[in-house]
Design a protein around this motif. Sequence first.
Motif, PDB file in Angstrom:
ATOM      1  N   ILE A   1      34.503 -10.403 -42.586  1.00 45.18           N
ATOM      2  CA  ILE A   1      35.765 -10.597 -43.303  1.00 45.18           C
ATOM      3  C   ILE A   1      35.602 -11.726 -44.319  1.00 45.18           C
ATOM      4  CG2 ILE A   1      38.215 -11.162 -43.047  1.00 45.18           C
ATOM      5  CD1 ILE A   1      37.711 -10.295 -39.984  1.00 45.18           C
ATOM      6  N   GLY A   2      35.888 -11.427 -45.580  1.00 39.45           N
ATOM      7  CA  GLY A   2      35.649 -12.408 -46.627  1.00 39.45           C
ATOM      8  C   GLY A   2      34.159 -12.555 -46.870  1.00 39.45           C
ATOM      9  N   CYS A   3      33.480 -11.421 -47.046  1.00 33.83           N
ATOM     10  CA  CYS A   3      32.012 -11.400 -47.087  1.00 33.83           C
ATOM     11  C   CYS A   3      31.421 -11.991 -48.347  1.00 33.83           C
ATOM     12  CB  CYS A   3      31.518  -9.969 -46.920  1.00 33.83           C
ATOM     13  SG  CYS A   3      32.006  -8.863 -48.281  1.00 33.83           S
ATOM     14  N   GLY A   4      32.232 -12.160 -49.399  1.00 33.95           N
ATOM     15  CA  GLY A   4      31.696 -12.691 -50.642  1.00 33.95           C
ATOM     16  C   GLY A   4      30.570 -11.822 -51.162  1.00 33.95           C
ATOM     17  N   GLY A   5      29.480 -12.472 -51.576  1.00 34.66           N
ATOM     18  CA  GLY A   5      28.352 -11.730 -52.136  1.00 34.66           C
ATOM     19  C   GLY A   5      27.416 -11.134 -51.122  1.00 34.66           C
ATOM     20  N   GLY A   6      27.696 -11.315 -49.822  1.00 36.07           N
ATOM     21  CA  GLY A   6      26.885 -10.685 -48.783  1.00 36.07           C
ATOM     22  C   GLY A   6      25.840 -11.583 -48.142  1.00 36.07           C
ATOM     23  N   LEU A   7      26.031 -12.898 -48.207  1.00 38.62           N
ATOM     24  CA  LEU A   7      25.029 -13.830 -47.673  1.00 38.62           C
ATOM     25  C   LEU A   7      24.836 -13.701 -46.166  1.00 38.62           C
ATOM     26  CD1 LEU A   7      25.778 -17.129 -49.651  1.00 38.62           C
ATOM     27  CD2 LEU A   7      24.368 -15.176 -50.296  1.00 38.62           C
ATOM     28  N   VAL A   8      25.855 -13.236 -45.456  1.00 39.14           N
ATOM     29  CA  VAL A   8      25.747 -13.034 -44.007  1.00 39.14           C
ATOM     30  C   VAL A   8      25.650 -11.547 -43.676  1.00 39.14           C
ATOM     31  CG1 VAL A   8      26.930 -13.330 -41.789  1.00 39.14           C
ATOM     32  CG2 VAL A   8      26.906 -15.198 -43.459  1.00 39.14           C
ATOM     33  N   ALA A   9      26.304 -10.711 -44.451  1.00 44.83           N
ATOM     34  CA  ALA A   9      26.283  -9.270 -44.188  1.00 44.83           C
ATOM     35  C   ALA A   9      24.854  -8.718 -44.210  1.00 44.83           C
ATOM     36  CB  ALA A   9      27.142  -8.534 -45.219  1.00 44.83           C
ATOM     37  N   GLU A  10      24.037  -9.201 -45.122  1.00 44.32           N
ATOM     38  CA  GLU A  10      22.672  -8.677 -45.212  1.00 44.32           C
ATOM     39  C   GLU A  10      21.824  -9.025 -43.981  1.00 44.32           C
ATOM     40  OE1 GLU A  10      20.542  -8.984 -48.833  1.00 44.32           O
ATOM     41  OE2 GLU A  10      22.177  -8.166 -50.052  1.00 44.32           O
ATOM     42  N   PRO A  11      21.757 -10.295 -43.556  1.00 36.14           N
ATOM     43  CA  PRO A  11      20.980 -10.563 -42.337  1.00 36.14           C
ATOM     44  C   PRO A  11      21.537  -9.877 -41.097  1.00 36.14           C
ATOM     45  CG  PRO A  11      22.050 -12.572 -43.155  1.00 36.14           C
ATOM     46  CD  PRO A  11      22.176 -11.540 -44.218  1.00 36.14           C
ATOM     47  N   MET A  12      22.850  -9.673 -41.028  1.00 36.05           N
ATOM     48  CA  MET A  12      23.416  -8.941 -39.896  1.00 36.05           C
ATOM     49  C   MET A  12      22.953  -7.484 -39.901  1.00 36.05           C
ATOM     50  SD  MET A  12      25.190 -11.011 -38.014  1.00 36.05           S
ATOM     51  CE  MET A  12      23.903 -12.210 -38.404  1.00 36.05           C
ATOM     52  N   THR A  13      22.836  -6.900 -41.080  1.00 36.15           N
ATOM     53  CA  THR A  13      22.325  -5.536 -41.189  1.00 36.15           C
ATOM     54  C   THR A  13      20.875  -5.470 -40.723  1.00 36.15           C
ATOM     55  OG1 THR A  13      23.806  -5.105 -43.061  1.00 36.15           O
ATOM     56  CG2 THR A  13      21.937  -3.626 -42.791  1.00 36.15           C
ATOM     57  N   ARG A  14      20.094  -6.458 -41.093  1.00 35.12           N
ATOM     58  CA  ARG A  14      18.685  -6.491 -40.682  1.00 35.12           C
ATOM     59  C   ARG A  14      18.533  -6.653 -39.168  1.00 35.12           C
ATOM     60  NH1 ARG A  14      18.273  -9.412 -45.780  1.00 35.12           N
ATOM     61  NH2 ARG A  14      16.987  -8.168 -47.218  1.00 35.12           N
ATOM     62  N   LEU A  15      19.561  -7.214 -38.524  1.00 35.06           N
ATOM     63  CA  LEU A  15      19.522  -7.358 -37.069  1.00 35.06           C
ATOM     64  C   LEU A  15      19.980  -6.085 -36.344  1.00 35.06           C
ATOM     65  CD1 LEU A  15      20.875 -11.006 -36.614  1.00 35.06           C
ATOM     66  CD2 LEU A  15      18.570 -10.178 -36.099  1.00 35.06           C
ATOM     67  N   GLY A  16      20.327  -5.063 -37.107  1.00 37.34           N
ATOM     68  CA  GLY A  16      20.652  -3.774 -36.493  1.00 37.34           C
ATOM     69  C   GLY A  16      22.108  -3.360 -36.540  1.00 37.34           C
ATOM     70  N   PHE A  17      23.012  -4.256 -36.903  1.00 37.84           N
ATOM     71  CA  PHE A  17      24.423  -3.901 -36.965  1.00 37.84           C
ATOM     72  C   PHE A  17      24.680  -2.878 -38.079  1.00 37.84           C
ATOM     73  CE2 PHE A  17      25.128  -8.174 -35.012  1.00 37.84           C
ATOM     74  CZ  PHE A  17      25.943  -7.790 -33.961  1.00 37.84           C
ATOM     75  N   ALA A  18      25.656  -1.998 -37.860  1.00 37.75           N
ATOM     76  CA  ALA A  18      26.221  -1.194 -38.932  1.00 37.75           C
ATOM     77  C   ALA A  18      27.333  -2.061 -39.519  1.00 37.75           C
ATOM     78  CB  ALA A  18      26.794   0.108 -38.383  1.00 37.75           C
ATOM     79  N   VAL A  19      27.118  -2.595 -40.713  1.00 33.88           N
ATOM     80  CA  VAL A  19      27.984  -3.642 -41.264  1.00 33.88           C
ATOM     81  C   VAL A  19      28.970  -3.096 -42.288  1.00 33.88           C
ATOM     82  CG1 VAL A  19      28.045  -5.793 -42.600  1.00 33.88           C
ATOM     83  CG2 VAL A  19      26.265  -5.443 -40.853  1.00 33.88           C
ATOM     84  N   THR A  20      30.217  -3.519 -42.122  1.00 36.28           N
ATOM     85  CA  THR A  20      31.253  -3.331 -43.132  1.00 36.28           C
ATOM     86  C   THR A  20      31.597  -4.715 -43.660  1.00 36.28           C
ATOM     87  OG1 THR A  20      32.196  -1.358 -42.098  1.00 36.28           O
ATOM     88  CG2 THR A  20      33.630  -2.601 -43.579  1.00 36.28           C
ATOM     89  N   GLY A  21      31.487  -4.906 -44.962  1.00 38.63           N
ATOM     90  CA  GLY A  21      31.838  -6.191 -45.567  1.00 38.63           C
ATOM     91  C   GLY A  21      33.066  -6.032 -46.426  1.00 38.63           C
ATOM     92  N   ILE A  22      34.067  -6.880 -46.209  1.00 34.34           N
ATOM     93  CA  ILE A  22      35.297  -6.775 -47.008  1.00 34.34           C
ATOM     94  C   ILE A  22      35.597  -8.092 -47.698  1.00 34.34           C
ATOM     95  CG2 ILE A  22      36.241  -5.014 -45.470  1.00 34.34           C
ATOM     96  CD1 ILE A  22      38.253  -7.198 -44.476  1.00 34.34           C
TER      97      ILE A  22
END
Length: 289
Positions: free
Chosen positions: A113-134
């Motif tokens: 939530i409040g993902c901005g440019g994806g600084l956390v969404a990307e590493p979470m994806t690499r850890l295996g999560f199916a990520v939704t960034g808003i």
Amino acid sequence: MLATRFQTLAGDARHIVGVAPAPHTRRDAWLAPAAIRARNAGGMSEFGDTVDRNDIDRFAAQSAAWWDPEGSFRPLHRINPARLDFIRRQLLASFGRDAKGLRPFEGLRLIDIGCGGGLVAEPMTRLGFAVTGIDADASAIEVAHAHAEASGLAIDYRTASIEEIAATGERFDVALALEIVEHVADRDAFFAALGALVGPSGAFIGATLNRTAQSFALAIVGAEYLLGWLPRGTHDWRRFVRPSEFVLGLRRQGLAATSLSGLNYDWRRAIWAESEDLSVNYMIAAVRR
């Protein structure tokens, strides 16, 4: 006297949680379904309106710098390793996953939530999560989408507010809200929407700023005016959230806080690290019980 006051605030928060402190140490804008857009006419939904338009405009003006480690978002780049370590450790414990796995969170859905440019969404994806960034900032989502695509990562980025996603009825195994709650227009509405997003046996990780004299001195006077780490006007101290307020807001939505950890700048080593001191920056973990 002031130091004693800070210690008391931190102690009260940990007493509420009941745990020991951590060791020292767009391209395309997402549109809600027609029914949701109709209900949101005038900017409101059943969860209220959390978006501060002035804040969104302020961040939108800096969107091109999201992935520049020396740009406007430099503090987030510097703080990210400590945040990611806390997130990974807490979620491994919450879901009983193997710490040695390269993608330990395969099969779980996460919303940033409040993902901005994806600084956390990307590493979470690499850890295996199916990520939704808003994010309510369409320009930030544009940057995030382009960077993920260039990195070969599939991330579901949407230009949306938390209340719009909550109104769709979607549920996630994990919700992240990092450095966002201090920017929302309606904190109660934010917690209500958050509670609707976290599914059964789900988990939550948040990070924000405490409302203390020390946070005013360091996070606003120091970071914005003296050191120039952040653009002036980035934060409104009155919106900072005490740990006890955060814990209570989560508890009202059926989320039980399990861990609180400070996040402080180590001037000697020039890095951010976890700490027992909650008086300025802190992180919080919670689970649905």
